[in-house]
Design a protein around this motif. Structure first.
Motif, mmCIF file in Angstrom:
data_model
loop_
_atom_site.group_PDB
_atom_site.id
_atom_site.type_symbol
_atom_site.label_atom_id
_atom_site.label_comp_id
_atom_site.label_asym_id
_atom_site.label_seq_id
_atom_site.Cartn_x
_atom_site.Cartn_y
_atom_site.Cartn_z
ATOM 1 N N VAL A 1 0.847 -1.193 0.000
ATOM 2 C CA VAL A 1 0.000 0.000 0.000
ATOM 3 C C VAL A 1 0.880 1.240 0.000
ATOM 4 N N ARG A 2 0.700 2.055 -1.029
ATOM 5 C CA ARG A 2 1.375 3.347 -1.110
ATOM 6 C C ARG A 2 0.348 4.438 -0.811
ATOM 7 N N VAL A 3 0.833 5.554 -0.302
ATOM 8 C CA VAL A 3 -0.045 6.669 0.020
ATOM 9 C C VAL A 3 0.546 7.956 -0.548
ATOM 10 N N ALA A 4 -0.266 8.655 -1.318
ATOM 11 C CA ALA A 4 0.102 9.979 -1.813
ATOM 12 C C ALA A 4 -0.727 10.997 -1.046
ATOM 13 N N THR A 5 -0.048 11.832 -0.255
ATOM 14 C CA THR A 5 -0.760 12.773 0.597
ATOM 15 C C THR A 5 0.076 14.037 0.775
ATOM 16 N N ARG A 6 -0.403 14.952 1.551
ATOM 17 C CA ARG A 6 0.347 16.161 1.842
ATOM 18 C C ARG A 6 1.593 15.832 2.671
ATOM 19 N N GLU A 7 2.660 16.558 2.429
ATOM 20 C CA GLU A 7 3.913 16.334 3.139
ATOM 21 C C GLU A 7 3.723 16.421 4.652
ATOM 22 N N SER A 8 2.834 17.286 5.087
ATOM 23 C CA SER A 8 2.641 17.481 6.523
ATOM 24 C C SER A 8 2.038 16.273 7.222
ATOM 25 N N HIS A 9 1.469 15.329 6.454
ATOM 26 C CA HIS A 9 0.846 14.149 7.061
ATOM 27 C C HIS A 9 1.777 12.935 7.097
ATOM 28 N N VAL A 10 2.928 13.019 6.448
ATOM 29 C CA VAL A 10 3.784 11.845 6.281
ATOM 30 C C VAL A 10 4.264 11.290 7.616
#
Length: 498
Positions: A273-282
């Motif tokens: 599972v990969r996740v593309a999200t905002r940097e602030s959530h990493v």
């Protein structure tokens, strides 16, 4: 999977069954009355005072047969009907005559109803598609207001058996006995609050024998169906065979949604599972779920590199409808990978509708209304029709969430879930569903099968979590251990806490 029928098919099966009995419709009515009497004895064995509210049609006739049988057993029985609501159908008249000949009492409403141990609702059957007239509505209201338990024959009066909605006042029954076939409308939407425990007596009629003349309009999904889709894995399975899922979402303020989506995909068995999200959530996502491969994405250039090695894209949880969300959604639409779209991905799609072929849409009624350009009341008035309309407009698989979730797709018989509970009506549950369906799609299931299996798996996990700790206050994350448990239906010894 049990079949569900609309009223047209139910009437045709009734006609064919009557013909097979030599045209003796009264024999079939007596079977219905006897079946109802058996259920009443099972559910309320101590009941000595029974009041039966009878309508003018054949549903009322079934009630008169039950009343006669109860009278002959030594119970105190009376029939009540609204003004001008005496038996008009020939079979109902015959049933009423037999009841009166046995010494039966018939009262005209209004009359007190609380002097009974059980109230039997035999006012309307499958034919109701509009609000009852004032005199019948008053009797329905009295039945509903009584503290006495109500037993409905075939359909709770006031409920549309095809659509599952209540065009006017409707009875809330503790138990409803359907005759010959299960009625599609009673298994989704408002009807679930009115039918109580749903039972079926086929009256010795095999509906499947009439499938060519009167086919079902839907099927009901029960827990046992999971085994047809979720089989034990081979000993030499590797993560690539279990599928790669890309979860896209989590704009500022929506990071939790994409976390839940990713966790559900992992618990439902995705290999990667990969996740593309905002940097602030990493950082927060990695701290909570280090198994997910997370990347901060602030532009479509970074995102493009993540689209290639995936089997399925789950897009929408926490996506937002701002510039960032719109840009990522556009790239998702341009991808050749199968997609599961939820939340803001659906809202963005509603703004520019288009056919999506291999996609799976998972709208709640509000999102469905936007996708169809209508309102929530219209969607909820006929949930099966709304699901069909979504399929027709977007040419893909649709999971219309809510009480009695409906799954529909082109060239497929719709399915209605026989699982799920009101505790699941909380923010974040849909994010879990998105990840669950995406994981099963990535594991090789076709779109419709992945939608059916994923929705059922998600609902069963919700029911298990509610059984464990109660519905009120249940959190989406409470379902995660149960997702894993029910994703392995062959293993009955799995400890959900592990």
């Amino acid at each position: 999977m049990p079949a569900l029928y609309d009223s047209s098919a139910a009437r045709e099966i009734d006609r064919l069954a009557t013909a097979a009995l030599g045209g003796d419709g009264y024999a079939l009515m007596q079977r219905a009355g006897r079946a109802a009497w058996r259920v009443l004895l099972q559910r309320w064995p101590q009941a000595q005072r029974i009041t039966v509210a009878c309508g003018s049609g054949n549903n009322g006739g079934d009630g008169y047969v039950l009343a006669r049988l109860a009278l002959q057993s030594g119970r105190r029985v009376r029939v009540v009907h609204p003004p001008g609501g005496g038996p008009r159908a020939a079979l109902a008249q015959r049933a009423c005559t037999d009841y009166v000949a046995a010494g039966g009492r018939v009262d005209l409403f209004p009359t007190p109803l609380d002097d009974a141990d059980v109230l039997v609702d035999a006012l309307f059957g499958i034919g109701l598609d509009q609000a009852p007239r004032a005199d019948a509505a008053a009797l329905i209201e009295a039945l509903d207001a009584s503290a006495v338990p109500v037993f409905a024959l075939d359909v709770p009066s006031g409920i549309d058996a095809d659509r599952g909605s209540a065009p006017g006042r409707a009875v809330h029954a503790q138990c409803t006995l359907q005759f010959i076939v299960a009625h599609a409308g009673l298994h989704t939407g408002t009807a679930l609050d009115h039918a109580g425990e749903l039972l079926l007596d086929t009256l010795e009629i095999d509906a499947a024998a009439h499938a060519d003349a009167a086919p079902p309009c839907a099927r009901r999904l029960h827990a046992a169906a999971l085994r047809r889709w979720l089989r034990p894995r081979h000993r030499d399975t590797h993560k690539g065979e279990s599928g790669r899922v890309l979860c896209v979402g989590g704009d500022h303020g929506g990071g939790g949604a994409i976390v839940l989506c990713a966790e559900a995909a992992l618990r439902a068995g995705a290999g990667l599972v990969r996740v593309a999200t905002r940097e602030s959530h990493v950082a927060a996502l990695l701290a909570r779920r280090p198994e997910a491969m997370v990347r901060g994405v602030e532009g479509t250039g970074e995102f493009a590199a993540m689209l290639e090695p995936v089997a399925v894209i789950a897009c929408g949880p926490g996506l937002g409808q701002g510039e960032w969300g719109r840009a990522l959604f556009a790239r998702v639409l341009a991808s050749a990978a199968p997609r599961v779209l939820d939340a803001d991905a659906l809202n963005l799609l509603a703004a520019t509708p288009r056919a999506l072929d291999d996609a799976i849409l998972t709208p709640h009624p509000g999102e469905a209304a936007r996708l169809l350009g209508t309102d929530v009341a219209t969607v909820q008035r006929d949930r099966l029709a709304a699901a069909r309309a979504l399929v027709e407009r977007y040419r893909c698989t649709v999971v219309l969430k809510g009480a009695g979730t409906v799954i529909a797709a082109p060239a497929q018989l719709p399915c209605v879930l026989a699982a799920g509970n009101p505790g699941m009506a909380t923010g974040g549950m849909g994010d879990l569903l998105t990840g669950t369906i995406a994981a099963l799609r990535a594991q090789g299931l076709a779109a419709f099968d992945a939608a059916c299996a994923g929705a059922l798996l998600h609902a069963l996990a919700g029911d298990a979590a509610a059984t464990e700790g109660g519905q009120r206050g249940m959190l989406p994350s409470d379902l995660l251990p149960w997702l894993r448990r029910h994703a392995n239906p062959e293993d009955t010894d799995v400890d959900p806490a592990r």
